[in-house]
Design an enzyme around this catalytic site. Structure first.
Site, PDB file in Angstrom:
ATOM      1  N   ASP A   8       0.853  -1.190   0.000  1.00 45.75           N
ATOM      2  CA  ASP A   8       0.000   0.000   0.000  1.00 45.75           C
ATOM      3  C   ASP A   8       0.889   1.241   0.000  1.00 45.75           C
ATOM      4  OD1 ASP A   8       0.852   0.392   2.613  1.00 45.75           O
ATOM      5  OD2 ASP A   8      -1.128   0.217   3.525  1.00 45.75           O
ATOM      6  N   CYS A  65       3.056  -3.302   3.961  1.00 47.10           N
ATOM      7  CA  CYS A  65       2.199  -2.170   4.308  1.00 47.10           C
ATOM      8  C   CYS A  65       2.869  -1.482   5.493  1.00 47.10           C
ATOM      9  CB  CYS A  65       0.758  -2.600   4.575  1.00 47.10           C
ATOM     10  SG  CYS A  65       0.476  -3.665   6.006  1.00 47.10           S
ATOM     11  N   GLY A  66       2.130  -0.711   6.268  1.00 51.04           N
ATOM     12  CA  GLY A  66       2.766  -0.003   7.372  1.00 51.04           C
ATOM     13  C   GLY A  66       3.370  -0.950   8.391  1.00 51.04           C
ATOM     14  N   THR A  67       2.592  -1.962   8.766  1.00 49.16           N
ATOM     15  CA  THR A  67       3.054  -2.954   9.749  1.00 49.16           C
ATOM     16  C   THR A  67       3.307  -4.328   9.140  1.00 49.16           C
ATOM     17  OG1 THR A  67       0.779  -3.580  10.185  1.00 49.16           O
ATOM     18  CG2 THR A  67       1.741  -1.864  11.618  1.00 49.16           C
ATOM     19  N   HIS A  98       9.538 -24.278   8.493  1.00 49.02           N
ATOM     20  CA  HIS A  98       8.479 -24.968   9.233  1.00 49.02           C
ATOM     21  C   HIS A  98       7.078 -24.766   8.644  1.00 49.02           C
ATOM     22  CE1 HIS A  98      10.752 -25.501  13.335  1.00 49.02           C
ATOM     23  NE2 HIS A  98      11.517 -25.782  12.288  1.00 49.02           N
ATOM     24  N   HIS A 133       6.222 -31.122   9.628  1.00 42.99           N
ATOM     25  CA  HIS A 133       5.744 -29.776   9.297  1.00 42.99           C
ATOM     26  C   HIS A 133       4.691 -29.829   8.183  1.00 42.99           C
ATOM     27  CE1 HIS A 133       8.807 -28.305  11.942  1.00 42.99           C
ATOM     28  NE2 HIS A 133       9.749 -28.922  11.247  1.00 42.99           N
TER      29      HIS A 133
HETATM   30  C1  RB5 Z   1      -2.120   2.521   6.446  1.00 39.61           C
HETATM   31  O1  RB5 Z   1      -2.133   3.733   7.125  1.00 39.61           O
HETATM   32  C2  RB5 Z   1      -1.878   1.384   7.434  1.00 39.61           C
HETATM   33  O2  RB5 Z   1      -3.014   1.173   8.192  1.00 39.61           O
HETATM   34  C3  RB5 Z   1      -1.463   0.125   6.699  1.00 39.61           C
HETATM   35  O3  RB5 Z   1      -0.337   0.390   5.954  1.00 39.61           O
HETATM   36  C4  RB5 Z   1      -1.105  -1.081   7.567  1.00 39.61           C
HETATM   37  O4  RB5 Z   1      -0.200  -0.741   8.543  1.00 39.61           O
HETATM   38  C5  RB5 Z   1      -2.230  -1.872   8.061  1.00 39.61           C
HETATM   39  O5  RB5 Z   1      -2.059  -2.954   8.660  1.00 39.61           O
END
Ligand code: RB5
Length: 148
Positions: A8, A65-67, A98, A133
């Site tokens: 994203d 993505c962000g996380t 695994h 596994h």
């Molecule tokens: C976008 O702001 C953020 O929510 C997305 O990149 C992600 O971290 C979601 O899990």
């Protein structure tokens, strides 16, 4: 290897860095977007890469993505996807050894570019160990078969 990548807006720069890195290692990378910094919805890209992996269009996927969490949750809704979020090298090789993870996910707000490259390389170079596994992976996919 043929590798699909998707992200994203939060991970656009990291995507470009990792795409170049994988190509420098000799992999063929297919980019499923996004390619603008405009705010977008990560499930779109998680699903695209998930379907590309399950159909065999690519051998494995990289989602950012962000996380790394939202986009991996989305990809994991596609039957046959085993997407694993990693922010360290040890987890990265173990999810292949695994869990035979067919997608690795990372967070651009969690890991820097150099660490992300090390994580990615550990994942790409690791090999699935099979045996007990595989039994557990079969059990995971039996859960999909029981979905209502
Ligand atoms: C976008 O702001 C953020 O929510 C997305 O990149 C992600 O971290 C979601 O899990």
């Amino acid at each position: 290897m043929k590798i699909g990548i998707g992200n994203d807006h939060a991970a656009l720069e990291l995507k470009r860095e990792l795409k170049d890195y994988m190509e420098s290692l000799g992999h063929e990378v297919t980019d499923y977007g996004t390619n603008t910094p405009d705010s977008c919805h990560y499930p779109v890209y998680g699903e695209r890469v998930g379907r590309a992996v399950v159909s065999g269009e690519v051998d494995c996927g990289v989602l950012l993505c962000g996380t790394g969490v939202g986009i991996s949750i989305a990809a994991n809704k596609v039957d046959g996807v085993r997407a694993a979020v990693c922010s360290d090298v040890t987890t990265a090789h173990l999810v292949k050894e695994h869990n035979n993870a067919n997608i690795i996910a990372m967070g651009a707000r969690i890991v820097g570019g150099e660490l992300a490259k090390d994580i990615l390389r550990a994942y790409l170079e690791a090999e699935f160990l099979g045996g007990r596994h595989q039994t557990r992976i079969d059990m995971i996919h039996e859960i999909e078969a029981r979905k209502e």
